[in-house]
Enzyme design. Sequence first.
Site, PDB file in Angstrom:
ATOM      1  N   LYS A 138     -74.165  -9.961  -8.975  1.00 50.33           N
ATOM      2  CA  LYS A 138     -73.395  -9.142  -8.043  1.00 50.33           C
ATOM      3  C   LYS A 138     -73.707  -9.606  -6.633  1.00 50.33           C
ATOM      4  O   LYS A 138     -74.854  -9.561  -6.185  1.00 50.33           O
ATOM      5  CB  LYS A 138     -73.750  -7.668  -8.211  1.00 50.33           C
ATOM      6  CG  LYS A 138     -73.014  -6.768  -7.219  1.00 50.33           C
ATOM      7  CD  LYS A 138     -73.249  -5.310  -7.517  1.00 50.33           C
ATOM      8  CE  LYS A 138     -72.565  -4.432  -6.486  1.00 50.33           C
ATOM      9  NZ  LYS A 138     -72.719  -3.012  -6.788  1.00 50.33           N
ATOM     10  N   LYS A 143     -69.314 -10.350 -10.161  1.00 56.60           N
ATOM     11  CA  LYS A 143     -68.574  -9.496  -9.244  1.00 56.60           C
ATOM     12  C   LYS A 143     -68.771  -9.983  -7.826  1.00 56.60           C
ATOM     13  O   LYS A 143     -69.915 -10.304  -7.483  1.00 56.60           O
ATOM     14  CB  LYS A 143     -69.131  -8.080  -9.411  1.00 56.60           C
ATOM     15  CG  LYS A 143     -68.571  -7.045  -8.515  1.00 56.60           C
ATOM     16  CD  LYS A 143     -69.288  -5.754  -8.751  1.00 56.60           C
ATOM     17  CE  LYS A 143     -68.788  -4.754  -7.747  1.00 56.60           C
ATOM     18  NZ  LYS A 143     -69.590  -3.573  -7.723  1.00 56.60           N
TER      19      LYS A 143
HETATM   20  C1  PBG Z   1     -72.353   0.597  -6.247  1.00 57.54           C
HETATM   21  C2  PBG Z   1     -71.139  -0.165  -6.609  1.00 57.54           C
HETATM   22  C3  PBG Z   1     -70.277  -0.816  -5.721  1.00 57.54           C
HETATM   23  C4  PBG Z   1     -69.213  -1.281  -6.464  1.00 57.54           C
HETATM   24  C5  PBG Z   1     -69.450  -0.942  -7.802  1.00 57.54           C
HETATM   25  N1  PBG Z   1     -70.647  -0.262  -7.870  1.00 57.54           N
HETATM   26  C6  PBG Z   1     -70.337  -0.941  -4.253  1.00 57.54           C
HETATM   27  C7  PBG Z   1     -71.518  -1.532  -3.627  1.00 57.54           C
HETATM   28  O1  PBG Z   1     -72.345  -2.189  -4.254  1.00 57.54           O
HETATM   29  O2  PBG Z   1     -71.656  -1.313  -2.432  1.00 57.54           O
HETATM   30  C8  PBG Z   1     -68.018  -1.991  -5.893  1.00 57.54           C
HETATM   31  C9  PBG Z   1     -66.753  -1.884  -6.665  1.00 57.54           C
HETATM   32  C10 PBG Z   1     -65.524  -2.203  -5.904  1.00 57.54           C
HETATM   33  O3  PBG Z   1     -65.535  -2.610  -4.727  1.00 57.54           O
HETATM   34  O4  PBG Z   1     -64.444  -2.043  -6.495  1.00 57.54           O
HETATM   35  N2  PBG Z   1     -73.569   0.152  -6.677  1.00 57.54           N
END
Ligand code: PBG
Length: 329
Positions: free
Chosen positions: A196, A254
């Site tokens: 991520k 992601k």
């Molecule tokens: C939180 C989380 C996020 C997303 C999924 N889980 C945001 C972040 O890490 O700040 C992002 C998903 C999206 O932008 O569609 N842990």
Amino acid sequence: MYPIIRNRRLRSSESIRRLVRETSITPDDFLVPLFVVEGKNVKEEIASMPNYYRLSLDNLDREVKLLWKMGLCAVLLFVKVPDKLKDNKGTEALNADGLMQRAIKTIKNACPDMLVMTDVALDPYSSYGHDGIVGDGQILNDETIDILSEMSVSHAKAGADFIAPSDMMDGRILSIREALEDEGFINTGIMSYSAKYASAFYGPFRDALDSAPVDIKNVPRDKRTYQMDFTNRFEAIRETQMDIDEGADIVMIKPGIAYLDIVREIRNEVEVPIAVYQVSGEYAMLKAAAEKGWLDHDAVMMEQLLAIKRAGANIIASYFAKDVVKLLS
Ligand code: PBG
């Protein structure tokens, strides 16, 4: 005599193109993200995500029945937590009667076969908008994974099929796996957000949950000390390998479109199913361009999703899931 080999023969009609097509998409490919809020009969459109909504539990019940009827079989849950319930340790995350726990039960009640995956991270519960506990000017790793493990058990108790840790703390997969085993949840799976990246594409999601990091003295107002540097490639493979070794059943990369090189590389390295999250910013970009008449919404949507599959995704978390199913049928 030249050319004898003509590649255009295989493109000359729709029928031959269908016959030799390498990638396709079906409702089975999708994981549908859902945003849940407190209240009755709430269906609030998210400003930066046109046609996507926060739903109260009664509407969640209706929505999952509809998704199931459309042929979609898996959801990924996020909750928007009232400010007054937020603190640094995400205490509310462990409430057995919290919004997430009630949402899981609502879905399992409405639609027992719908696969329920739950987001595990502290940010929606954190008064600072961080995925972990803030202390000593840092996001504390080991203290955070203790809470994430308890949170995972709490979701499993409520009926979640899969836990989806999105926090990027080190060692959390093993810790969560052990906690689930200790409590007898041997069949509760883990889908790890393993690669991520710290991405600006998450903006609309943070609007949806009101979860953006806030200004704190001596703590960076971004997630770059835990989410990955987007210039890195080897690190993604290493993170993913480690999560598999720690017990992840499914791994995730992601965001989507800008990271398909990573998807392909990980596809070549590992044998477990790979999920790709086409994130909120990707959704927002296409909706905005289509609203202006600058892009053909459905055509670009399909091109992007098929590209994600072509890169090697087995599962796609996407806000377009319903749009795609409607288009396919
Ligand atoms: C939180 C989380 C996020 C997303 C999924 N889980 C945001 C972040 O890490 O700040 C992002 C998903 C999206 O932008 O569609 N842990």
